[in-house]
Scaffold this motif. Structure first.
Motif, PDB file in Angstrom:
ATOM      1  N   GLN A  73       0.841  -1.205   0.000  1.00 41.02           N
ATOM      2  CA  GLN A  73       0.000   0.000   0.000  1.00 41.02           C
ATOM      3  C   GLN A  73       0.871   1.248   0.000  1.00 41.02           C
ATOM      4  O   GLN A  73       0.408   2.321   0.346  1.00 41.02           O
ATOM      5  CB  GLN A  73      -0.902   0.020   1.236  1.00 41.02           C
ATOM      6  CG  GLN A  73      -1.839  -1.153   1.364  1.00 41.02           C
ATOM      7  CD  GLN A  73      -2.801  -0.967   2.523  1.00 41.02           C
ATOM      8  OE1 GLN A  73      -3.327   0.125   2.770  1.00 41.02           O
ATOM      9  NE2 GLN A  73      -3.064  -2.039   3.250  1.00 41.02           N
ATOM     10  N   HIS A  74       2.109   1.106  -0.385  1.00 36.23           N
ATOM     11  CA  HIS A  74       3.063   2.201  -0.231  1.00 36.23           C
ATOM     12  C   HIS A  74       4.146   2.078  -1.293  1.00 36.23           C
ATOM     13  O   HIS A  74       4.354   1.014  -1.879  1.00 36.23           O
ATOM     14  CB  HIS A  74       3.702   2.120   1.161  1.00 36.23           C
ATOM     15  CG  HIS A  74       4.177   0.729   1.495  1.00 36.23           C
ATOM     16  ND1 HIS A  74       3.383  -0.195   2.149  1.00 36.23           N
ATOM     17  CD2 HIS A  74       5.333   0.068   1.230  1.00 36.23           C
ATOM     18  CE1 HIS A  74       4.033  -1.339   2.283  1.00 36.23           C
ATOM     19  NE2 HIS A  74       5.230  -1.205   1.721  1.00 36.23           N
ATOM     20  N   ILE A  75       4.844   3.170  -1.512  1.00 30.55           N
ATOM     21  CA  ILE A  75       6.034   3.136  -2.356  1.00 30.55           C
ATOM     22  C   ILE A  75       7.117   2.348  -1.615  1.00 30.55           C
ATOM     23  O   ILE A  75       7.337   2.540  -0.427  1.00 30.55           O
ATOM     24  CB  ILE A  75       6.517   4.568  -2.660  1.00 30.55           C
ATOM     25  CG1 ILE A  75       5.541   5.248  -3.635  1.00 30.55           C
ATOM     26  CG2 ILE A  75       7.922   4.566  -3.236  1.00 30.55           C
ATOM     27  CD1 ILE A  75       5.876   6.687  -3.913  1.00 30.55           C
ATOM     28  N   GLY A  76       7.795   1.476  -2.329  1.00 30.32           N
ATOM     29  CA  GLY A  76       8.867   0.699  -1.707  1.00 30.32           C
ATOM     30  C   GLY A  76       8.551  -0.779  -1.694  1.00 30.32           C
ATOM     31  O   GLY A  76       7.726  -1.276  -2.469  1.00 30.32           O
ATOM     32  N   VAL A  77       9.202  -1.503  -0.796  1.00 29.73           N
ATOM     33  CA  VAL A  77       9.083  -2.953  -0.730  1.00 29.73           C
ATOM     34  C   VAL A  77       7.813  -3.338   0.030  1.00 29.73           C
ATOM     35  O   VAL A  77       7.480  -2.741   1.052  1.00 29.73           O
ATOM     36  CB  VAL A  77      10.319  -3.556  -0.019  1.00 29.73           C
ATOM     37  CG1 VAL A  77      10.238  -5.080   0.015  1.00 29.73           C
ATOM     38  CG2 VAL A  77      11.594  -3.103  -0.711  1.00 29.73           C
ATOM     39  N   GLY A 109      12.920  -3.581   4.895  1.00 24.70           N
ATOM     40  CA  GLY A 109      13.835  -2.616   4.306  1.00 24.70           C
ATOM     41  C   GLY A 109      13.555  -1.204   4.765  1.00 24.70           C
ATOM     42  O   GLY A 109      12.557  -0.917   5.444  1.00 24.70           O
ATOM     43  N   PRO A 110      14.435  -0.271   4.373  1.00 21.49           N
ATOM     44  CA  PRO A 110      14.306   1.118   4.825  1.00 21.49           C
ATOM     45  C   PRO A 110      13.114   1.856   4.229  1.00 21.49           C
ATOM     46  O   PRO A 110      12.613   2.800   4.820  1.00 21.49           O
ATOM     47  CB  PRO A 110      15.634   1.759   4.383  1.00 21.49           C
ATOM     48  CG  PRO A 110      16.100   0.901   3.247  1.00 21.49           C
ATOM     49  CD  PRO A 110      15.645  -0.482   3.561  1.00 21.49           C
ATOM     50  N   VAL A 111      12.660   1.452   3.040  1.00 21.00           N
ATOM     51  CA  VAL A 111      11.493   2.090   2.416  1.00 21.00           C
ATOM     52  C   VAL A 111      10.392   1.038   2.302  1.00 21.00           C
ATOM     53  O   VAL A 111      10.281   0.307   1.324  1.00 21.00           O
ATOM     54  CB  VAL A 111      11.830   2.684   1.029  1.00 21.00           C
ATOM     55  CG1 VAL A 111      10.610   3.400   0.456  1.00 21.00           C
ATOM     56  CG2 VAL A 111      13.008   3.647   1.135  1.00 21.00           C
ATOM     57  N   SER A 112       9.591   0.970   3.330  1.00 20.22           N
ATOM     58  CA  SER A 112       8.479   0.032   3.413  1.00 20.22           C
ATOM     59  C   SER A 112       7.564   0.531   4.523  1.00 20.22           C
ATOM     60  O   SER A 112       7.854   1.563   5.140  1.00 20.22           O
ATOM     61  CB  SER A 112       8.995  -1.382   3.694  1.00 20.22           C
ATOM     62  OG  SER A 112       7.954  -2.333   3.609  1.00 20.22           O
TER      63      SER A 112
END
Length: 517
Positions: free
Chosen positions: A51-55, A78-81
């Motif tokens: 539901q988000h940008i990233g993993v 990960g850092p972008v999740s």
């Protein structure tokens, strides 16, 4: 690209224009006066793990598990999740794939919950006192709550709050422009929850370490402006309410920053490089709930509108609620819509299956009739240049379209394909009704797919080379070990031969002595 910070303060009283943009009919009157209403819990809730940008998040529950409201069911990777939480209590009946709320209609990893109707909370996140909490604590709480940009970008909010460690920040901008036609969810949230939004803004300002807060609201929302003006101090920070022109795409963060400061953010750079971080008004409200009350991101306000809906409304619904249930709650459809969209009419995504769920970035569900869409036949480009005039990014959409149709993706990239923000201004103004933004979106997807494939190939090649090097190292080590063993055996044989020679010589000497006697 390195960008120098502000040499001084920008003029807070002045506004600046940005190039391009359009003025579509807002049609916000359909739902602007509808107070936010709570929707009953649906029979089934489907919660996508992406539901988000990233993993995408990793499911940490299994089929048959009982979950409580607010319980963590998907762990960020990960850092972008972003974390995913159960919107209500019930039983997990499936952990698998379900149709995504995306035009592709492809299935994505999804957790399906059958609510038990009790809406029973599990342990909430620990409450913080933001007045004394460290910035790192606030950012960590926002991360635990799974909050993402609720204006549609869905970038994990905690990542933005941690930008203080990398950039010299001085201003937080609350993006309350809500420039998409029809959508009024942020407008109603400001009218009804102004104090909570202001508190959330103050909490984010503390996390970012900035000194100034600006709330930017389009001029067509006078009641929201009036409501927010009652709260000019947020957690000790002075908060300025700025009325910006009603112009699409004012909600684009780079164009909003240009309007407020007169400074342009270079292509593919962040506004943080100018010392400014932009967050949505609904995101500020979610931060308030997470920090003050320990509530994770499990619901949001959604505008259900369009002439195809019997009763337009602003509804607070649980994340994972099917689109069909939202429409049914609003009286159903008065006629078969010509277009069913998730989001606004300019950047919203077509909904092929009304069973798909709403997600954290879903600001609206629109059922537009043929009269509202006014579809026309697609005609050849007449090179009028109107798309160039309205493009807020200074691109040449007709040239991008020509290159994409010719299959020249690299050429399209050279003339700005990746700088397009998919605002739809070009398609909106095109007299030939060319699907310019759709073609550009397709090209960006193909380019990303190609780059991903190349990355996978490079990764596979790197792994193969690493494996070959590893096997060669192992073989070399074996050869060295074998050579060492051979050398040791040869040395041992030599020592044994020398010892035998010594013994033989001694025996011979003894024999000679005895013979001499």
């Amino acid at each position: 690209m390195s960008i120098l910070p502000f040499a001084g303060r920008f003029d807070p009283a002045r506004l600046f224009a940005f190039k391009g943009g359009v003025h579509p009919e807002t049609r916000k009157f359909l739902s602007a006066e509808c107070e936010i209403e709570d929707m009953p819990i649906p029979a089934l809730i489907r919660v996508p793990l992406q539901q988000h940008i990233g993993v995408e998040a990793e499911a940490i529950v299994e089929r048959g598990d009982t979950v409580l409201k607010g319980q963590l069911i998907g762990k960020a990777r990960g850092p972008v999740s972003a974390n995913i939480h159960a919107p209500t209590s019930g039983q997990v009946i499936a952990v698998g794939h379900f149709t995504a709320p995306h035009p592709s209609g492809l299935p994505v990893p999804t957790i399906t919950i059958r609510p038990d109707g009790r809406d029973e909370w599990g342990p909430r996140l620990p409450r913080l006192h933001p007045e004394s909490a460290a910035p790192e604590q606030i950012a960590a709480q926002v991360a635990e709550a799974g909050i993402v940009g609720m204006g549609g970008a869905t970038f994990p909010a905690s990542v933005k709050l941690n930008l203080r460690a990398k950039y010299d920040l001085h201003t937080l901008v609350i993006n309350a422009a809500e420039c998409e036609p029809y959508l009024t969810c942020d407008d109603r949230l400001m009218r009804e929850r102004a104090e909570e939004i202001a508190d959330g803004a103050g909490i984010m300002a503390r996390a970012l370490g900035v000194k100034d807060i600006i709330v930017a609201i389009e001029a067509n929302k006078p009641q929201a402006i009036q409501a927010m003006q009652r709260h000019k101090i947020a957690l000790g920070y002075k908060m300025r309410i700025k009325t910006v022109p009603t112009q699409y795409p004012m909600g684009s963060e780079k164009h909003l920053v240009k309007t407020l400061t007169g400074r342009e953010t270079p292509a593919r750079a962040l506004t943080a490089e100018l010392g400014i971080v932009v967050h949505n008004a609904a995101t500020a409200h979610a931060v308030h709930l997470a920090v003050r009350y320990g509530e994770p991101s499990i619901s949001r306000v959604v505008t259900v509108s369009g002439r195809g809906v019997a009763r337009p409304a602003n509804v607070r619904a649980l994340i994972g609620t099917p689109v069909a249930d939202l429409i049914a709650h609003c009286g159903g459809l008065v006629e078969e819509p010509d277009r069913l969209l998730m989001g606004g009419p300019m950047m919203g995504q077509p909904i092929r299956n009304p069973r798909v769920p709403i997600v954290k970035g879903s600001g609206g569900i629109l059922a537009l009739t043929a009269e509202e869409t006014r579809e026309k036949d697609v005609m050849p480009c007449i090179r009028c240049g109107l798309c160039v005039q309205v493009c807020p990014m200074g691109l040449t959409p007709f040239e991008l379209n020509t290159r994409v149709e010719a299959g020249d993706l690299d050429g399209a990239a050279k003339v700005g394909l990746l700088d397009c923000i998919n605002c739809g201004c070009c398609s909106f103004t095109c007299p030939s009704n060319r699907p310019l933004v759709q073609t550009i979106q397709y090209a960006k997807g193909k380019l990303a797919e190609r780059d991903s494939r190349k990355h996978q190939q490079d990764q596979a090649k790197r792994l193969a080379e690493a494996r070959t090097a590893r096997l060669e190292a192992i073989a070399e080590a074996k050869r060295a070990a074998m050579a060492k063993r051979k050398a040791e055996m040869a040395a041992k044989k030599k020592r044994e031969a020398e010892a035998a020679q010594v013994v033989a010589e001694a025996v011979e000497a003894t024999s000679r002595k005895e013979a001499a006697k």
